[in-house]
Each structure stands twice: as C-alpha cells, then as structure tokens.
Design a protein around this motif. Structure first.
Motif, short mmCIF file in Angstrom:
data_model
loop_
_atom_site.label_atom_id
_atom_site.label_comp_id
_atom_site.label_asym_id
_atom_site.label_seq_id
_atom_site.Cartn_x
_atom_site.Cartn_y
_atom_site.Cartn_z
N PHE A 253 -35.26 28.21 -29.15
CA PHE A 253 -35.30 27.35 -30.26
C PHE A 253 -34.05 27.32 -31.10
O PHE A 253 -33.80 26.40 -31.79
N VAL A 254 -33.49 28.40 -31.12
CA VAL A 254 -32.33 28.77 -31.88
C VAL A 254 -31.14 27.81 -31.44
O VAL A 254 -30.51 27.05 -31.86
N ARG A 255 -30.71 27.88 -29.81
CA ARG A 255 -30.07 27.26 -29.32
C ARG A 255 -30.30 25.69 -29.40
O ARG A 255 -29.27 24.95 -29.69
N ASP A 256 -31.35 25.29 -29.09
CA ASP A 256 -31.78 23.81 -29.20
C ASP A 256 -31.39 23.31 -30.62
O ASP A 256 -30.88 22.22 -31.00
N TRP A 257 -31.85 24.05 -31.74
CA TRP A 257 -31.68 23.49 -33.08
C TRP A 257 -29.97 23.42 -33.26
O TRP A 257 -29.58 22.52 -33.89
N LEU A 258 -29.28 24.55 -32.91
CA LEU A 258 -27.81 24.50 -33.13
C LEU A 258 -27.19 23.41 -32.43
O LEU A 258 -26.30 22.82 -32.97
N GLU A 259 -27.65 23.09 -31.41
CA GLU A 259 -27.15 21.87 -30.54
C GLU A 259 -27.18 20.59 -31.45
O GLU A 259 -26.68 19.60 -31.07
N THR A 260 -28.27 20.49 -32.16
CA THR A 260 -28.21 19.14 -33.11
C THR A 260 -27.54 19.30 -34.36
O THR A 260 -27.44 18.34 -35.04
N GLN A 261 -26.62 20.34 -34.63
CA GLN A 261 -25.94 20.52 -35.77
C GLN A 261 -24.29 20.15 -35.55
O GLN A 261 -23.97 20.19 -34.08
N VAL A 262 -23.68 19.91 -36.61
CA VAL A 262 -22.19 19.28 -36.57
C VAL A 262 -21.69 20.98 -36.39
O VAL A 262 -21.61 21.44 -37.58
N TRP A 263 -21.25 21.50 -35.28
CA TRP A 263 -20.81 23.10 -35.36
C TRP A 263 -19.58 23.06 -34.00
O TRP A 263 -20.37 22.50 -32.92
N ASP A 264 -18.72 23.54 -34.54
CA ASP A 264 -17.75 24.03 -33.18
C ASP A 264 -18.26 25.26 -32.40
O ASP A 264 -17.01 25.40 -31.56
N LYS A 265 -19.09 25.78 -32.68
CA LYS A 265 -19.50 27.04 -32.06
C LYS A 265 -18.57 27.98 -32.06
O LYS A 265 -18.23 28.94 -31.21
N THR A 266 -17.75 28.27 -33.30
CA THR A 266 -17.15 29.42 -33.87
C THR A 266 -17.68 29.85 -35.29
O THR A 266 -18.34 28.97 -35.87
N PRO A 267 -17.25 30.91 -35.44
CA PRO A 267 -18.20 31.75 -36.67
C PRO A 267 -17.55 31.05 -37.89
O PRO A 267 -16.37 30.32 -37.87
N PRO A 268 -18.21 30.69 -38.96
CA PRO A 268 -19.54 31.09 -39.13
C PRO A 268 -20.67 29.96 -38.45
O PRO A 268 -20.11 28.92 -38.53
N ALA A 269 -21.73 30.33 -38.28
CA ALA A 269 -22.81 29.33 -37.43
C ALA A 269 -23.65 28.85 -38.64
O ALA A 269 -23.65 29.44 -39.83
N PRO A 270 -24.44 27.82 -38.48
CA PRO A 270 -24.96 27.08 -39.51
C PRO A 270 -26.24 28.23 -39.70
O PRO A 270 -26.40 28.98 -39.01
N ARG A 271 -26.76 28.07 -40.88
CA ARG A 271 -27.95 29.02 -41.43
C ARG A 271 -29.17 28.52 -40.90
O ARG A 271 -29.33 26.91 -40.61
N LEU A 272 -30.09 29.28 -40.26
CA LEU A 272 -30.99 28.88 -39.51
C LEU A 272 -32.15 28.55 -40.44
O LEU A 272 -32.51 29.42 -41.66
N PRO A 273 -33.13 27.31 -40.39
CA PRO A 273 -34.33 27.16 -41.04
C PRO A 273 -35.40 28.25 -40.81
O PRO A 273 -35.50 28.50 -39.83
N ALA A 274 -36.35 28.48 -41.82
CA ALA A 274 -37.25 29.24 -41.68
C ALA A 274 -38.09 28.91 -40.45
O ALA A 274 -38.53 29.77 -39.74
N GLU A 275 -38.36 27.44 -39.98
CA GLU A 275 -39.42 27.11 -39.11
C GLU A 275 -38.52 27.63 -37.79
O GLU A 275 -39.30 28.15 -36.72
N VAL A 276 -37.37 27.70 -37.65
CA VAL A 276 -36.61 28.13 -36.24
C VAL A 276 -36.77 29.69 -36.18
O VAL A 276 -37.29 30.22 -34.95
N LEU A 277 -36.62 30.49 -37.21
CA LEU A 277 -36.69 31.88 -37.19
C LEU A 277 -38.24 32.21 -36.84
O LEU A 277 -38.51 32.97 -35.98
N GLU A 278 -39.11 31.52 -37.37
CA GLU A 278 -40.62 31.91 -37.22
C GLU A 278 -40.93 31.55 -35.71
O GLU A 278 -41.42 32.47 -35.10
N LYS A 279 -40.49 30.47 -35.11
CA LYS A 279 -40.88 30.12 -33.80
C LYS A 279 -39.99 31.07 -32.87
O LYS A 279 -40.80 31.44 -31.65
#
Length: 293
Positions: A253-279
């Motif tokens: 769930f974490v990887r799938d959500w991050l793949e939808t974000q505009v992020w170059d895969k270097t620190p810092p990563a986007p903050r995870l929403p509560a739903e992704v953390l819970e799942k």
C-alpha cells in the motif's frame, strides 16, 4: 499493541547503529539488544511516518520461525529478556518489539531463496534467461513457480543502496567452498520447510532472505529477522495467479501510494495519509495472525 516507535532512545546501553528498521545496542561484550522499530522504507528511503505495531509483528514472526526451525540450524536467541537489560523508564521501548541476541560475526552475503520468479529475479530472467548464474526454463511467466527452489545470493549494500544479485562463485570466493555450500543448503532447507508450513495457512512464500553469522567457535548461526514481510514476499494463496505481481502482506500500500505522488524517490519522502498507514499495519498484523494461529 504499543504506540508507534520511529526511533528508540535507550540511554543505558551503548548504541552500535541504526538500520532501516532496527536499532542495535551493546549488552556487555557478547550480546546485543535489537529493537525492531516501526520505521518503514520504500525505494530505499526511510519514511517519516512509522507503521503502528510493525516492529512487534516483525519480532513476533521472527521468534515464531526461530522456534519452528531450531532443529535445522542454531540461531542467535538467548534466554535474556529485553526488559532486564534496560532501565525501568526504558522498558516501554523494548516490550514486545526487542530481543537480546548473541553477538555474532555476520557473513556479509544475503542468503536468498526463491521459489517463484518475481522482483529482481524476474528482471534478470527477462534479460538473460538466468538468475544469479542459474539458467531457468524458457517461457516462465511473472510470478511463475520454479521447478525447484533456487539459491540466489546477493552482495550486501550500504544503507540506502540496493543489494546486488551475485552468483555462487561470488559466495565461494567470499567465504570459501565449504561454508558457501552450507549457506546454500541451509537456505534452501529453511525455505522449503517454511514454505510447506505457510502453505497450510493459505500463504505462499515467493522468496525470502536469511542472514547468518559465526560465533567465537566458528559455529554457523541463523540471525537477524527471519521470514517476515520485510524479508520475504508473502502472497495470499487465494489471490495468486501467474502473469501478474500478486498482492502481498507487506508495504505494498505504501509503495503503490508513493507511485502516485510527484516524488523523485530521494529524501524526504511524502508524508503518508492515515488510510495508508492503517491498511499497511493491518496487512502486517494479518500475516502474523494467519501464520501463528
């Protein structure tokens, strides 16, 4: 479950290092306190948001497998309780998520067993028809079951880097013929026994990596985490089919959500929403509950 722990702060013991998930402290000269935090990494970046209860799941599963597989090879376990080596004020940081283990000399090779072709093995197979120097049958599909499990070692990388698949000759040159053969044979035996057991619980173990170390007498031990969602691919048998990357009991769930974000895969990563953390937390818990029920 205790509250989420991103980083431990044990002041009563010397800190030896922090990995992606584990914090390691010295207990005298011959033991280590290993704390599985709730940190999670994706694309080799440690995220700021911990997964509640993840460290407890990793510790619980490792302890379960060490007991079940103790007849195969000695392991790092001791009888010392984590709560007994820290101060009373620090016990909440170790309860349920830490172990006191033997201090071993690690063998700097990832001992990987694969029963299915997926991940980096699938990429290597597509490019060369082989994995780690082992030629495989033509026509395999993604996630296809291999005729027999194979030993596909990897060279350990620095923190933040990818481990590199290597062939058996690399292992022989690194540790010698006898120890290399033992690593291969033990890895495959551990994988087969674990995979057979997990199948009775409706879980397929696609692949897994083991870590080994030597004690002062040169006796080989199984160490570190064992057959967890962080070190293995666990697939629900009822969701498996060839030709796709099956769902898994891990940080999908974490990887799938991050793949939808505009992020170059270097620190810092986007903050995870509560739903992704819970799942994600629920998937880790499900793996523990299904395997140990």
């Amino acid at each position: 479950m205790t509250s989420a722990l991103h980083q431990s702060s044990i002041q009563s013991l010397p800190l030896l290092g922090r990995g992606k998930v584990r914090d390691i402290y010295a207990v005298g000269d011959d033991k280590l306190l290993v704390i599985a935090t709730d940190r999670i990494s994706a694309f080799d970046v440690i995220l700021d948001d911990p997964i509640p209860g993840k460290g407890e799941v990793l510790t619980g599963l490792t302890e379960f497998w060490l007991r079940k597989l103790a007849h195969v090879v000695p392991n790092h376990s001791t009888d010392v309780q984590p709560e007994d080596v820290v101060t009373a004020a620090e016990r909440d940081q170790v309860r349920g998520r830490a172990v006191v283990v033997k201090r071993l000399k690690p063998i700097l090779v990832e001992a990987v067993a694969r029963g299915y072709i997926i991940g980096s093995g699938w990429k290597d197979y597509q490019a060369t028809g082989a994995v780690c120097g082992i030629t495989l049958p033509a026509g395999l599909q993604q996630a296809g079951k291999l005729p027999e499990p194979i030993f596909t070692p990897a060279a350990k990388a620095e923190l933040g880097e990818h481990d590199e698949n290597v062939d058996f000759d690399y292992v022989r040159n690194a540790v010698g013929d006898e120890l290399a053969g033992r690593l291969r044979d033990l890895t495959l035996q551990l994988y087969r026994e674990a995979a057979d057991f997990a199948a009775t619980k409706g879980i397929l173990i696609a692949d897994t990596k083991f870590e080994f170390g030597l004690d002062d007498q040169g006796v080989l031990h199984l160490m570190d985490e064992v057959l967890t969602p962080d070190s293995s691919r666990f697939w629900p048998a009822d969701g498996y089919r060839e030709g796709i990357s099956p769902p898994s009991f891990d940080k999908q769930f974490v990887r799938d959500w991050l793949e939808t974000q505009v992020w170059d895969k270097t620190p810092p990563a986007p903050r995870l929403p509560a739903e992704v953390l819970e799942k994600t937390a629920a998937k880790y818990r499900e793996a523990l509950e299904r395997l140990t029920a």
